[in-house]
Each structure stands twice: as structure tokens, then as C-alpha cells.
Design a protein around this motif. Structure first.
Motif, short mmCIF file in Angstrom:
data_model
loop_
_atom_site.label_atom_id
_atom_site.label_comp_id
_atom_site.label_asym_id
_atom_site.label_seq_id
_atom_site.Cartn_x
_atom_site.Cartn_y
_atom_site.Cartn_z
N UNK A 112 -16.22 -50.27 41.36
CA UNK A 112 -16.89 -49.97 42.63
C UNK A 112 -18.37 -50.31 42.53
N UNK A 113 -18.94 -49.89 41.39
CA UNK A 113 -20.37 -50.09 41.19
C UNK A 113 -20.75 -51.55 41.30
N UNK A 173 -15.69 -41.95 39.68
CA UNK A 173 -15.98 -43.22 40.33
C UNK A 173 -15.43 -44.38 39.53
N UNK A 213 -20.54 -52.84 44.73
CA UNK A 213 -21.70 -52.44 45.51
C UNK A 213 -22.88 -53.37 45.27
N UNK A 214 -23.15 -53.57 43.98
CA UNK A 214 -24.32 -54.39 43.64
C UNK A 214 -24.18 -55.79 44.19
N UNK A 227 -20.32 -44.57 35.00
CA UNK A 227 -20.59 -43.70 36.15
C UNK A 227 -19.82 -42.41 35.96
N UNK A 250 -23.46 -51.95 33.88
CA UNK A 250 -23.56 -50.61 34.43
C UNK A 250 -23.13 -49.60 33.40
N UNK A 251 -23.91 -48.57 33.23
CA UNK A 251 -23.50 -47.49 32.35
C UNK A 251 -22.35 -46.76 32.99
#
Lengths: 623, 189
Positions: free
Chosen positions: B146-147, B142, B150-151, B138, B135-136
Motif C-alpha cells: 500500500x505504502x 497495513x 501511495x508514494x 509499517x 519503506x520501513x
């Protein structure tokens, strides 16, 4: 000649169709669906992750029901659509694949496909058709098939060399290799896209130019309905072009089309029937359909009256095939006529047009005119004279006219007020309707009981028909002359027509080169001579000299009618002089030896009148 | 040490059978390549095989695979007896799956790669580990974790870990998920 309704039917699936207009529903509510938030969250990862994360997010997105409109619109409204299209432009095969899987689903939505086209998605998908990855190619083609459902999209595909690439997808690998199933799938998707694109006339031509026809012909020989459907779909769509009809005939495709009429898949049956409908414009094709045993399956398919699209295609095919009388005999042996009569009520217009057309053609064989009566077909046909659809009316008129040649039928038609209904169709604004009504009136007037009185009973009827001689339409003029020739056999009616100025109106038409018009005009003139001073009037309105010229034509049907007219006109001395000055004697002499008795007599009679006048003149001169 | 012709022939035949996806000509080439790699290895394993470093370099230059974690794991899948040395058998059979494996073989391979501790399950911690660089950044407010949560949440939402059966089922339904946690197979290009 009633090919007009075929054109209308075939064009309805081509350019002239109402192009879809995307209309956004009222944006009144600010309530965003739960799908909206889910999709928005995912689109963040699609936008902001590396290929690995993107692929996971794309796969997750497909957990939403992309067939549902709220999901489809959510993809657009969250800006995710742009992201998906941008992904197509990368070289990451997995990302492109994941994106196309979604785009393929949501492009079923009209708004979405317009948006995809607006965002330049089509051009990118066309480029993807060059990819070596087979799944990617298939997905791109299938998505193009969905997006190309409106005109501008189809044009875009063509302008970016899409047609050529789609045709290339049809290049099939030899049967029996392990790649056969994969390549069949690619070809299926290519055919789906071509089917959508072929709704535009320019694309039909482009497909031809790219060598699509032999490839389609090859796939037509296989037995997998999944690929047959889009292939036949494309062929029947393109069959509005004469070049395709020729190729379908010469590449042996009629055989396969006939074979697939017996498929279990109704859609395939319908498409094959539709192709035959369009191709049977040509006589050779009609013969081929018969030779490959196509007439029986068509007749059998009439039993499926629930599927209206299928029924329309089948009745259309039967109609056109019945133009050839050998096919009419075959249909008779399959009891097709009885079945068709049963379809005259409670059917949608597109079916009725074809059913009535077929029955009209079947009347080429006289016995069928009785058959139609015996199964109660006359009343429903006459009732259709009150329809409003012009293509339907043309066919109904033709059918009524064909039936009216039989006296028993005529009685029924008359009792149902059929002749009055036909007569009022002379007021219809469409010239094809007018002409076909006039043609139909001819046998009616000939065969009805007390026809003279019947005609007189139509208020304003004679004035109406005489005034149609002012029409600019050749077919109308020809048919009206034929009708007038019949009406004029009744002396009272001829008197009324004379009052309405029929003589100068007929004379005005004399200078035509059209042989069919000439023939019926001459007939009308010869019958109209039988009243009062009409012979003189024809002479004064300069009808005589042109008539002489008709004798120079090579067409024998003109000679007889013209000779009769000239004979009648020659009862008036001034006309004899005119005829003589125009060299009629030499022309008529050649016809005195004709094998046609009527012609012989008329020619001889005319010459005799001229001679008599010459003798009398000489006598007067020289005492 | 060069093998005698006869021994080489026997080896080629046996490997062609066991690897299944290469023909004899291809196997011979791979053996030649193997010998070259062993020579590079400066006789650490007395000519029997080559080590992790040589392996990673080779895969990097041949297939453009760059992720260190993944390369380590791929080495482990090749090195079945876990002795840090890739023998010729391990080499040829491993490549057979990598280059021409059936979907079944690839599913097994990828699962082995992602199962970082080899316990038969891909745990959430292992997933985090593999995805953390995907993930780049965020926006500042954030938490990057978290990202990932989520994924991972989105994709596999049951008992917090993925068994082989779970993984296999998911990939069969959606082929794109084969390399869900990172590229561990060579690219078509």
C-alpha cells in the motif's frame, strides 16, 4: 535643532518596532482541511522511509500550495514540522534540501516561524551554512531570512555564530568565471538573511565586526537588481549606526546609492533614498550627494506620489539634504519647492513630516519663503498646526517660523489664526514641540501688525509663557527667553508679564553656563528692564553678578546682549555698585573698542553710568 | 599485455575527446586503473575488459554504492554492447557521466538504470521493485505494498508508466527527483 523625528523614523525599523506576536486563531472548528490529510499521509513516508522514499515524499508535498495558510498550518499540526527540522540534522543532502524547500515557503507564516525557532530549527540552519553544497547554503540562508523576522530569532542567529557565517556568504568569486551566477545567488540569499537580521542593533554591530561592510560595498557596485535590493536593504537598515554612516561615506558608497536612484525597480529606489535619508545627517555626506548629482534624481522621484513608502523615503532624503544651503539652491533650480508644496495635502503622516521639514530647510534661502507663498503653501502649512503627531508639529513650527520672517507671509499666517495656534502649542506636553513653537513665535511677534494687541488677545497667553520659565528643558528655556524678549518690547504686555512674576523667574536662570541660553536670557532681561521697578527687582533677585560673568565668555554673541542688559540695569544705582564690585569695568572697557556698534554703545553707556554714580557719591562725601 | 607508448597516447587522446569531461592526465590514470582491474579478472576476457563482479566491487569500494539491483543496472548502462565485459572505452566514457555528467547526461543515465527491462518505459512494476526496500515496516495492519502504491500514486499519476520525456520533465522541474528510485550516482562525499 530637530533631529528627533529622524531618530523616530529610523528606529521604527529597528528594535523599537512592535515585535510580532503570533496569535492562534480560534480552534473552534474540528473541520480539518483536505490538505491536512494529504500532508499527514506524506509525512508518514517522510518519517518512516529511507532517504529515497523521503525525497519522493518531500517533493510530492510541494505539490500542495505551500503559500496557502491552511497548508502551512497543516504541516505544523500534523507534526510534520518536527520531522522536517529533524531531517535538517541528518547528513543526507537531498533530504536536507527537500526539507528546506518546504520550510522556506512555510516560514512566511508567523506562527510557523515561531514554531521553527521554538523547535531549535535556527541553530541547525546556521550549521548548514557551512555545507559545501551551494544549493543547500542558499536555501538555508533564505529560510533564515524568513524566520528572523522577530527579535528572539535574530538573537538566536547571533548567539550561534550565524552572523559571521552569513557574512562569509558574501565573499564573491571573481567576475567572469562560470560560477559567477551561482555565487551571486548565494550572496543574494546571504544578503537577504543579513537584511532580516540587521533589524537588531546588536546584529548591526556583529555584521560590522565580521567584516560585512567592505563586502556589501563590493556588491553595491554590481548592476543586478536582485542582489542590489537586499544589499541596499541591509545598508539602509544599518545606517542608523554612526559607524555605518561613516563607512558608507568613506568607502565611496554614496556614488552607487545615487546611481541606483535611477533604477527601474521602485523598491531599489526606495531603499537608496532611505539610505541617503539616514546618512545625510552628516554634512560631508550631503556634499557628496550633491557632487555625485543625487539631488536631481531625488527631485524627479517626487513625481511618483502613488508609492507612499517611496515618497516617504525620497522626501526624507530631500529634507536632510536641504540642511546644506548649497543643496537648497540646487533644489530650487529643479523646482522642488513647488512640487513639495503640492504634497502638503492628502498625504500620510510619514510623508508630511518630511515634506514640511524640507520646506522649512529650504527657507534658509529667503527667496524660497516668497516662492512658498506664491504657490499657495502657507495655508496648508498653517493648517498642520492642528496636527497631533509630535514630530510633525516640530517641523511645522519650524517652517511657520521660517516663513514668518517675511511680512507678506506673516499677514497670511495671522489671518489664518496661525499665531494663536502656535501659542496653544506651548501647552503641548512634549518639550520639543514647546520649544519649536516658542522659537517660531519670535518672528511672528516681530513681524505681525499690531503684534502687541494680538498677543494680549490670547487669553491666559502671557501667564502661560511666563510659566514656561519653570521648565527643566534647556531648549524650552532658551526659546521662551527669546520670545519674552520680543514680547517685552510692548509696554503693556511687559507690565502684565511683570505681574506674572517674570523678573524673579528670569533671575533664577542667570547662573547658567549654556551660552545660547545666556544670550537670550540677557536679551530678555535687557528688554524687561523697561518697566516700573524691574531694574531694582533684578538687582534684588541677584541677576546682576552672574551677568557680569557672562562677559568673560569667548562667545561674541553673548557680549552684545549682556552689555545691553548691563547698560539697562546700570540705570539703577544699586546695580552699579554690584557690577563694580564684580569687576565689570575692566571687562567693559575691552569692549568699548569693539567694531560692533551696538556693543560699543552699550558698553560705553554702562561705564558712563557707573562713573556718574561714583562721581556723585564722591561729591556727596566730600561736599 | 602492455600497450606501446604510441598506442597509449592515441588512446588517451581519443578518449579525452569522446568522454568530454576528463583531461588527458585524468584519462591516463583511469586507463591505469582499468589495467589493474583487468588483471584482477584472471584473463577471462583475454585482457580486453573486466566483468560484472569486478565492476560491482569497484563501485562499491570507490563510491559506497551498495544496492545490488542498482549496481547491476549501472553495469548495464556501462556495457553498451551488452557482452558482459567492460572495455576501456566503456569504462572511461561511463565514468565521465557518473562523475561529471551534465544534467542532461545524468538524466539519461538514471532513466536507463531505472528502466529495468530496457523497454523505454519505467513501469509501475519496475517502480515497485525498486522502492520495495525503501519503506520501513509499517504498523502491522497495513500492507507494505500500500505504502509503495501511495508514494508512486502521489508522484506520477497518469498512464501507469513513465516515458523518458515524462521523467526528464519531472527532473527538470525538481532536481531532487533525479535519483528518485534509488541512488545510482556517486555521493558528493
Amino acid at each position: 535643532k530637530t533631529s528627533s523625528s529622524f531618530e523616530e523614523v529610523s528606529e521604527s525599523s529597528s528594535e523599537n518596532e512592535e515585535d510580532e506576536q503570533p496569535v492562534r486563531r480560534q480552534e473552534g472548528t474540528t473541520d480539518l482541511s483536505p490538505e491536512y490529510w494529504g500532508i499527514q499521509k506524506l509525512s508518514k513516508y517522510v518519517k518512516g522511509g529511507d532517504p529515497t522514499a523521503t525525497v519522493i515524499a518531500l517533493c510530492s508535498m510541494r505539490d500542495f500550495n505551500m503559500a496557502q495558510e491552511s497548508c502551512q498550518l497543516a504541516v505544523k499540526d500534523t507534526g510534520c514540522l518536527e520531522v522536517l527540522i529533524n531531517l535538517l540534522d541528518t547528513e543526507e543532502i537531498k533530504c536536507q534540501t527537500g526539507s528546506l524547500k518546504i520550510l522556506k515557503e512555510i516560514s512566511q507564516n508567523m506562527l510557523i516561524r515561531h514554531a521553527i525557532a521554538d523547535l531549535g530549527g535556527l541553530e541547525i540552519m546556521v550549521k548548514i551554512l557551512d555545507s559545501p553544497d551551494k544549493d543547500l547554503k542558499s536555501l538555508a540562508a533564505e529560510t533564515i531570512a524568513n524566520v528572523a523576522r522577530f527579535k528572539r530569532a535574530r538573537k538566536t542567529v547571533r548567539q550561534h555564530e550565524g552572523i559571521r557565517r552569513l557574512v562569509a556568504l558574501l565573499e564573491c568569486v571573481s567576475v567572469g568565471t562560470p560560477y559567477q551566477a551561482e555565487d551571486t545567488e548565494i550572496a543574494r540569499c546571504g544578503a537577504l538573511a543579513l537584511w532580516s537580521c540587521s533589524k537588531s542593533t546588536k546584529n548591526k554591530k556583529a555584521i560590522h565586526k565580521a567584516g560585512g561592510i567592505p563586502l556589501l560595498a563590493r556588491w553595491l557596485k554590481c548592476s543586478d537588481a536582485n542582489i542590489l535590493i537586499p544589499v541596499v536593504g541591509t545598508l539602509q537598515e544599518c545606517a542608523s549606526e554612526p559607524s555605518y554612516r561613516l563607512a558608507i561615506r568613506t568607502e565611496g558608497m554614496i556614488k552607487n546609492l545615487v546611481k541606483n536612484l535611477s533604477s527601474e525597480h521602485e523598491e531599489l529606489q526606495m531603499l537608496c533614498a532611505s539610505a541617503i535619508f539616514k546618512c545625510a545627517e552628516d554634512e560631508e555626506t550631503r556634499d557628496l550627494v550633491r557632487q555625485h548629482g543625487g539631488l536631481q534624481p531625488l527631485s524627479v522621484l517626487l513625481d511618483n506620489s502613488e508609492n507612499k513608502q517611496l515618497l516617504a523615503a525620497v522626501t526624507g532624503a530631500i529634507w536632510k539634504c536641504a540642511i546644506s544651503i548649497e543643496n537648497v539652491s540646487k533644489f530650487r533650480s529643479y523646482n522642488t519647492i513647488e512640487t513639495l508644496v503640492g504634497l502638503l495635502t492628502d498625504q500620510p503622516e510619514e510623508v508630511l513630516i518630511n515634506v514640511v521639514g524640507a520646506l522649512g530647510e529650504c527657507c534658509q534661502e529667503p527667496i524660497n519663503r516668497s516662492t512658498i507663498r506664491e504657490c499657495g503653501g502657507i495655508p496648508p502649512i498653517v493648517k498642520l498646526l492642528t496636527a497631533t503627531d509630535q514630530a510633525l508639529l516640530v517641523n511645522v513650527n519650524k517652517a511657520v517660523g521660517a516663513c514668518a520672517t517675511e511680512c507678506e507671509n506673516m499677514t497670511i499666517i495671522d489671518s489664518l489664526d496661525g499665531v494663536r495656534l502656535l501659542w496653544s502649542l506651548l501647552k503641548n506636553p512634549n518639550p520639543d514641540v514647546q520649544a519649536s513653537a516658542a522659537w517660531a513665535l519670535c518672528p511672528c511677534i516681530e513681524n505681525a501688525k499690531d503684534s502687541g494687541e494680538m498677543v494680549r488677545s490670547f487669553v491666559g497667553g502671557l501667564e502661560l509663557i511666563v510659566n514656561l520659565l519653570k521648565s527643566k528643558n534647556k531648549e524650552v528655556l532658551t526659546s521662551v527667553c527669546a520670545a519674552i524678549a520680543n514680547i517685552a518690547k510692548d509696554e503693556e504686555n511687559l507690565a502684565v508679564m511683570t505681574d506674572h512674576g517674570v523678573v524673579p523667574l528670569l533671575s533664577k536662570l542667570a547662573n547658567t553656563n549654556d551660552n545660547k541660553l545666556r544670550r537670550h536670557l540677557a536679551e530678555a532681561i535687557s528688554h524687561c528692564c523697561m518697566w516700573g521697578s524691574n531694574r531694582v527687582a533684578f538687582g534684588e533677585t541677584k541677576a546682576v553678578a552672574p551677568l557680569v560673568r557672562y562677559l568673560k565668555s569667548k562667545d561674541p554673541s553673548i557680549h552684545r546682549a549682556t552689555a545691553q542688559a548691563l547698560y539697562q540695569l546700570s540705570e539703577e544705582p544699586n546695580n552699579c555698585i554690584t557690577m563694580h564690585e564684580n569687576g565689570v569695568v575692566k571687562l567693559l572697557l575691552a569692549m568699548v573698542g569693539s567694531t560692533d556698534d551696538v556693543l560699543q554703545e552699550a558698553a560705553a553707556g554702562c561705564i558712563a553710568n557707573i562713573r556718574r554714580l561714583a562721581l556723585a557719591t564722591e561729591k556727596a562725601k566730600y561736599g | 599485455a602492455a600497450m606501446s607508448r604510441k598506442r597509449l597516447q592515441l588512446l588517451v587522446e581519443s578518449l579525452t575527446r569522446s568522454a568530454k569531461h576528463f583531461n588527458e592526465g585524468e584519462v591516463e590514470c583511469l586507463i591505469k586503473l582499468f589495467d589493474a582491474l583487468v588483471a584482477k579478472c584472471s584473463s577471462q576476457f583475454a585482457g580486453v575488459g573486466f566483468n560484472r563482479i569486478v565492476f560491482r566491487d569497484t563501485l562499491h569500494s570507490a563510491f559506497g554504492m551498495t544496492d545490488e539491483v542498482v549496481l547491476d543496472r549501472v553495469f548495464s548502462t556501462f556495457d553498451r554492447d551488452n557482452n558482459g565485459c567492460i572495455t576501456v572505452v566503456e569504462w572511461v566514457e561511463g565514468l565521465a557521466v557518473l562523475l561529471r555528467g551534465t544534467l542532461d547526461e545524468k538524466i539519461k543515465h538514471c532513466f536507463m538504470v531505472y528502466d529495468l527491462n530496457g523497454d523505454g518505459y519505467i513501469s509501475r512494476e519496475e517502480m515497485f521493485q525498486m522502492l520495495k526496500n525503501s519503506l520501513l515496516k509499517q504498523p502491522a495492519d497495513e500492507d507494505p505494498d500500500e505504502g509503495i502504491k501511495d508514494l508512486v500514486e502521489i508522484d506520477y499519476d497518469h498512464d501507469g508508466k513513465l516515458s523518458f520525456t515524462d521523467f526528464e520533465k519531472a527532473v527538470r522541474e525538481e532536481n531532487l527527483l533525479l535519483e528518485a528510485f534509488g541512488p545510482c550516482l556517486p555521493d558528493i562525499k
